[in-house]
Write an enzyme that holds these catalytic residues in place. Structure first.
Site, PDB file in Angstrom:
ATOM      1  N   HIS A 107       7.311   1.979  10.950  1.00 33.28           N
ATOM      2  CA  HIS A 107       7.929   3.141  10.319  1.00 33.28           C
ATOM      3  C   HIS A 107       7.009   4.353  10.438  1.00 33.28           C
ATOM      4  O   HIS A 107       5.779   4.221  10.416  1.00 33.28           O
ATOM      5  CB  HIS A 107       8.195   2.826   8.839  1.00 33.28           C
ATOM      6  CG  HIS A 107       9.054   3.815   8.136  1.00 33.28           C
ATOM      7  ND1 HIS A 107       8.578   5.018   7.668  1.00 33.28           N
ATOM      8  CD2 HIS A 107      10.369   3.782   7.798  1.00 33.28           C
ATOM      9  CE1 HIS A 107       9.554   5.686   7.073  1.00 33.28           C
ATOM     10  NE2 HIS A 107      10.651   4.951   7.142  1.00 33.28           N
TER      11      HIS A 107
ATOM     12  N   LEU B 268       0.839  -1.196   0.000  1.00 39.77           N
ATOM     13  CA  LEU B 268       0.000   0.000   0.000  1.00 39.77           C
ATOM     14  C   LEU B 268       0.878   1.251   0.000  1.00 39.77           C
ATOM     15  O   LEU B 268       1.610   1.510   0.940  1.00 39.77           O
ATOM     16  CB  LEU B 268      -0.911   0.003   1.231  1.00 39.77           C
ATOM     17  CG  LEU B 268      -1.825   1.233   1.380  1.00 39.77           C
ATOM     18  CD1 LEU B 268      -2.843   1.278   0.265  1.00 39.77           C
ATOM     19  CD2 LEU B 268      -2.528   1.202   2.737  1.00 39.77           C
TER      20      LEU B 268
END
Length: 335
Positions: free
Chosen positions: A229, A125
């Site tokens: 992240h 994604l």
């Protein structure tokens, strides 16, 4: 209008541009023409139904229908770990007790496992930075679940997603530097490239054979275990909203978490309904998540829609964007 559509070989240039934008550590979107071309060819075959269901890898593109510009990508892999192992580290607790010393310790450890065989994976994604925050990421992410809900039999009962692990401000992975690099003795980029460009045998050849005690790992690396992240925090929130939960598995290279959810409990799948399409006036209707009702020629968009018994009324422009005609089957989920 933003529309999610199947990817194909003609998308190679656009997909490579997105791969460059995605940055370091985005393993599922490598900057490699051969790998990306192979993936797009497989996507075309997957949507056409010319590969075995378990081998299908559906790549979806987010496109501005008025201009044809590709602004995002996502994927659904029908089954991982069947033709090649899918390795992870599992975080386990090892209890130690000494009656003589009257002392008990619980140690966390990382153990190499291959538990995901046959699971469906949603991933890859990525949305162009200029669209972030306006719902484009949500549309693209949830289009994957509309695809799964269209023909659930093509997919596993367990759906997983792997999130990119934490990278420092200087773009280095503390987990890689503190743990995995000790075993693979390769630059991160080379190991990352080999994951997609080889059969993955090197992972098993060089992987640690015994549990790795977290207490023996340097602080920066241990703090990165299971940490997402900074660019993946929104994706994690979307996954959790869908019903995904942390599984206790982390990536063997960057320590990013793996989350899982039962296919039929995905929020978008649960709320999905199938109607017959009616084209008409919907100026006052609320927006809804819409898609075609089959994997072949799959398309999805968010647009106003009004349920009218067994029919769903949408505007002519929306029908054109989805490439549907009056009387076709259409699926709707909550906005």
């Amino acid at each position: 209008m933003l529309v999610v559509r199947p990817a194909g070989p003609a998308d190679l240039i656009a997909l490579k541009e997105l791969a460059v934008l995605s940055g370091r550590g985005f393993t599922s979107l490598p900057e490699n023409d051969d790998v990306l071309a192979e993936r797009l060819a497989l996507a075309e075959e997957s949507f056409a139904g010319t590969v075995a269901p378990a081998e299908a890898w559906y790549t979806l593109m987010l496109e501005e229908s008025d201009t044809g510009e590709v602004l995002g990508v996502a994927g659904v892999r029908a089954a991982v770990g069947l033709t090649r192992p899918h390795f992870s580290f599992r975080i386990v607790t090892l209890a130690q007790y000494s009656p003589a010393a009257r002392t008990r310790f619980d140690h966390q450890a990382l153990v190499l496992v291959n538990e995901c065989g046959g699971w469906t994976e949603v991933g890859s994604l990525f949305v162009h930075p200029r669209l972030r925050g306006d719902g484009a990421g949500s549309l693209l992410a949830r289009a994957r679940y509309m695809l799964i809900g269209a023909e659930p039999i093509r997919f596993s009962h367990t759906v997983m997603a792997e999130l990119r692990g934490w990278f420092d401000a200087d773009d280095t992975s503390p987990f890689w530097e503190g743990v995995s690099s000790k075993f693979y003795r390769l630059p991160f980029e080379q190991a990352d490239h080999m994951v997609t460009a080889t059969d993955g045998q090197f992972i098993l050849d060089l992987a640690p054979r015994h549990p790795i005690y977290v207490e023996l790992i340097d602080r920066a690396a241990s703090d990165a275990i299971g940490r997402v992240h900074r660019d993946g925090e929104a994706a994690l929130a979307l996954l959790e909203r869908e019903g995904f939960e942390r599984s206790g598995l982390v990536d063997i290279f960057d320590g990013g978490p793996t989350v899982t959810c039962a296919r039929d409990t995905l929020a978008t799948v649960r709320s999905g309904r199938t109607f017959r399409l009616a084209v008409g006036e919907v100026a006052d209707a609320a927006p809804a998540l819409l898609s075609t009702a089959a994997v072949v020629d799959f398309r999805a968009a968010r647009a106003p829609a009004r349920a009218d018994g067994a029919a769903l009324v949408i505007a002519p422009a929306t029908a054109d964007a989805l490439r549907l005609r009056e009387g076709d089957l259409i699926r709707m989920s909550a906005p």
